[in-house]
Design a protein around this motif. Sequence first.
Motif, PDB file in Angstrom:
ATOM      1  N   ALA A   1     -19.511 -27.886  -6.995  1.00 23.98           N
ATOM      2  CA  ALA A   1     -19.812 -26.548  -6.481  1.00 23.98           C
ATOM      3  C   ALA A   1     -18.763 -25.513  -6.867  1.00 23.98           C
ATOM      4  O   ALA A   1     -19.074 -24.335  -7.031  1.00 23.98           O
ATOM      5  N   VAL A   2     -17.509 -25.925  -7.026  1.00 20.98           N
ATOM      6  CA  VAL A   2     -16.454 -24.982  -7.416  1.00 20.98           C
ATOM      7  C   VAL A   2     -16.309 -24.897  -8.927  1.00 20.98           C
ATOM      8  O   VAL A   2     -15.444 -24.194  -9.440  1.00 20.98           O
ATOM      9  N   GLY A   3     -17.180 -25.622  -9.664  1.00 21.30           N
ATOM     10  CA  GLY A   3     -17.134 -25.541 -11.118  1.00 21.30           C
ATOM     11  C   GLY A   3     -16.161 -26.495 -11.766  1.00 21.30           C
ATOM     12  O   GLY A   3     -15.731 -26.279 -12.902  1.00 21.30           O
ATOM     13  N   GLY A   4     -15.795 -27.583 -11.068  1.00 16.67           N
ATOM     14  CA  GLY A   4     -14.866 -28.558 -11.623  1.00 16.67           C
ATOM     15  C   GLY A   4     -13.420 -28.231 -11.311  1.00 16.67           C
ATOM     16  O   GLY A   4     -13.095 -27.103 -10.926  1.00 16.67           O
ATOM     17  N   VAL A   5     -12.549 -29.214 -11.484  1.00 10.76           N
ATOM     18  CA  VAL A   5     -11.133 -29.065 -11.154  1.00 10.76           C
ATOM     19  C   VAL A   5     -10.290 -29.541 -12.343  1.00 10.76           C
ATOM     20  O   VAL A   5     -10.562 -30.587 -12.934  1.00 10.76           O
ATOM     21  N   GLU A   6      -9.256 -28.777 -12.654  1.00  7.84           N
ATOM     22  CA  GLU A   6      -8.415 -29.078 -13.808  1.00  7.84           C
ATOM     23  C   GLU A   6      -7.351 -30.126 -13.480  1.00  7.84           C
ATOM     24  O   GLU A   6      -6.703 -30.066 -12.433  1.00  7.84           O
TER      25      GLU A   6
ATOM     26  N   GLN B   1      -3.885 -38.021  -5.977  1.00  3.54           N
ATOM     27  CA  GLN B   1      -4.821 -37.356  -5.073  1.00  3.54           C
ATOM     28  C   GLN B   1      -4.257 -36.024  -4.585  1.00  3.54           C
ATOM     29  O   GLN B   1      -4.970 -35.019  -4.501  1.00  3.54           O
ATOM     30  N   GLN B   2      -2.966 -36.017  -4.267  1.00  8.12           N
ATOM     31  CA  GLN B   2      -2.330 -34.784  -3.807  1.00  8.12           C
ATOM     32  C   GLN B   2      -2.345 -33.722  -4.898  1.00  8.12           C
ATOM     33  O   GLN B   2      -2.631 -32.542  -4.639  1.00  8.12           O
ATOM     34  N   GLN B   3      -2.060 -34.112  -6.135  1.00  5.83           N
ATOM     35  CA  GLN B   3      -2.073 -33.169  -7.244  1.00  5.83           C
ATOM     36  C   GLN B   3      -3.483 -32.643  -7.482  1.00  5.83           C
ATOM     37  O   GLN B   3      -3.675 -31.460  -7.783  1.00  5.83           O
ATOM     38  N   PHE B   4      -4.470 -33.517  -7.333  1.00  8.41           N
ATOM     39  CA  PHE B   4      -5.853 -33.082  -7.511  1.00  8.41           C
ATOM     40  C   PHE B   4      -6.243 -32.070  -6.433  1.00  8.41           C
ATOM     41  O   PHE B   4      -6.860 -31.037  -6.718  1.00  8.41           O
TER      42      PHE B   4
ATOM     43  N   ALA C   1      -4.283 -30.143  -4.791  1.00  5.37           N
ATOM     44  CA  ALA C   1      -3.563 -28.904  -5.071  1.00  5.37           C
ATOM     45  C   ALA C   1      -4.326 -28.080  -6.103  1.00  5.37           C
ATOM     46  O   ALA C   1      -4.482 -26.858  -5.964  1.00  5.37           O
ATOM     47  N   SER C   2      -4.845 -28.722  -7.147  1.00  4.34           N
ATOM     48  CA  SER C   2      -5.634 -28.023  -8.165  1.00  4.34           C
ATOM     49  C   SER C   2      -6.939 -27.500  -7.588  1.00  4.34           C
ATOM     50  O   SER C   2      -7.409 -26.414  -7.960  1.00  4.34           O
ATOM     51  N   LEU C   3      -7.542 -28.258  -6.660  1.00 10.35           N
ATOM     52  CA  LEU C   3      -8.781 -27.812  -6.021  1.00 10.35           C
ATOM     53  C   LEU C   3      -8.541 -26.561  -5.192  1.00 10.35           C
ATOM     54  O   LEU C   3      -9.328 -25.599  -5.245  1.00 10.35           O
ATOM     55  N   VAL C   4      -7.460 -26.540  -4.422  1.00  5.54           N
ATOM     56  CA  VAL C   4      -7.118 -25.354  -3.628  1.00  5.54           C
ATOM     57  C   VAL C   4      -6.918 -24.152  -4.534  1.00  5.54           C
ATOM     58  O   VAL C   4      -7.414 -23.046  -4.270  1.00  5.54           O
ATOM     59  N   LYS C   5      -6.198 -24.364  -5.621  1.00 10.99           N
ATOM     60  CA  LYS C   5      -5.936 -23.275  -6.556  1.00 10.99           C
ATOM     61  C   LYS C   5      -7.241 -22.755  -7.170  1.00 10.99           C
ATOM     62  O   LYS C   5      -7.432 -21.550  -7.328  1.00 10.99           O
ATOM     63  N   LYS C   6      -8.164 -23.677  -7.501  1.00 11.27           N
ATOM     64  CA  LYS C   6      -9.436 -23.283  -8.097  1.00 11.27           C
ATOM     65  C   LYS C   6     -10.260 -22.448  -7.124  1.00 11.27           C
ATOM     66  O   LYS C   6     -10.842 -21.424  -7.489  1.00 11.27           O
TER      67      LYS C   6
ATOM     68  N   ALA D   1       0.743 -24.532  -5.870  1.00  8.60           N
ATOM     69  CA  ALA D   1       1.199 -23.646  -6.939  1.00  8.60           C
ATOM     70  C   ALA D   1       1.678 -24.417  -8.166  1.00  8.60           C
ATOM     71  O   ALA D   1       1.856 -23.845  -9.238  1.00  8.60           O
ATOM     72  N   ALA D   2       1.911 -25.730  -8.026  1.00  5.20           N
ATOM     73  CA  ALA D   2       2.445 -26.520  -9.137  1.00  5.20           C
ATOM     74  C   ALA D   2       1.406 -26.617 -10.255  1.00  5.20           C
ATOM     75  O   ALA D   2       0.225 -26.849  -9.993  1.00  5.20           O
ATOM     76  N   PRO D   3       1.806 -26.427 -11.508  1.00  2.00           N
ATOM     77  CA  PRO D   3       0.871 -26.522 -12.622  1.00  2.00           C
ATOM     78  C   PRO D   3       0.407 -27.962 -12.814  1.00  2.00           C
ATOM     79  O   PRO D   3       1.171 -28.905 -12.587  1.00  2.00           O
ATOM     80  N   PRO D   4      -0.858 -28.185 -13.250  1.00  2.00           N
ATOM     81  CA  PRO D   4      -1.334 -29.560 -13.450  1.00  2.00           C
ATOM     82  C   PRO D   4      -0.657 -30.244 -14.634  1.00  2.00           C
ATOM     83  O   PRO D   4      -0.568 -31.463 -14.666  1.00  2.00           O
TER      84      PRO D   4
END
Length: 377
Positions: free
Chosen positions: A183-188, A238-241, A243-248, A372-375
């Motif tokens: 729904a959010v268009g995928g996560v990086e 999982q935590q990094q993922f 974090a990327s989802l929140v950012k997206k 805020a951490a880059p993937p």
Amino acid sequence: MAKPPARRHRRRLLRWIGLGMALLLLVGAGAGWWIYRKLDGNITADVPAASELGRHEAERPAPVVRTALNILLIGSDSRAGQGNGRYGRRRETGRSDTAILLHVAADRKSATAVSLPRDLMVEIPSCLTTDGSRTEAQFAQFNWAFQFGGAACSIRTVEKMTGIRIDHHVVVDFQGFKKVVDAVGGVEVCLDEPVNDAKAKLRLQAGRQTLNGEQALGYVRARYSLGNGSDTERMTRQQQFLASLVKKVQSNRVLFNPARLYAVLDAATSAVTTDPQLASLRSLYELVFTMRDIPVAGVQFLTVPRQPYRADPNRDELIDVDAARLFQRLRTDEPVDVVQAEADHGRPAAKPTGAPTSDPTPAPAFTGTTAAAPPCR
């Protein structure tokens, strides 16, 4: 005296315009009501958990900072439900494949997500099972609590361990997780090397890429084909993922984009089982809306301080002093600093260079990450 034809025509036209606008408003209101009812009806209320928690109210910790929120997020590995059978043998109860204690600060300027290892050895109270019997209180690995007695047993276990009152809980299954990601268009994410994991149904190339829901599920569940095969590494991933989802979500400004908002709400509401207080579209939206201004740097992730269990190195146990410090800070809504560092079992980390030192009681810093951490690093 007869009215001029032009005036009669103008008035007739205005009447038709007025009727048309009224019709559009009526249709719009009807559609809005239908959408609201559909989304509201998607949510499943966990009434049995609420009843069981009510029976044990006297033993539960009292809230310390009432305007702060503590939410237990549970990712269930149950194969029950449409589409979940493909991930393994059907189990109606399931275990908590992932468990996160989310603390939302009273001022809504920060949120701290603490991963609770599924293999953490804890005191599990006597819990009510689905067949009406009760288990014996026992010292066992944490994810057994959900299998024994669902969300209520997990909540009572976490409250006993932390002394933190759980205000709400949310349970998400495999299909629900996938729907939200899509729904959010995928996560990086960023991979150091290619992945080919038949068990996790995952084939990925190395480097930066955006995962769809199916890929994301395999990515956060994979254990032996990514990293060192430990649950520690999997929780970090999982935590990094997340974090990327929140950012997206924040970068897409979902709350201000009606089309994206509907897709996300439809996915999210159909994906979750929550406590009755949270089991309405209005309650969920109000919760998300109050968190809209938390900066990505203020959304932080860490793992509860733990170490290999002395009786079995394949299990974990709390590092009592460090865990107590973390639980105390969360319980009283005091700051917790998260420092980007190599995995160190969640032990308190050194303060970052240049951090203020004048505070006589500085917040303990734990290794982890922020949204805020880059993937890719």
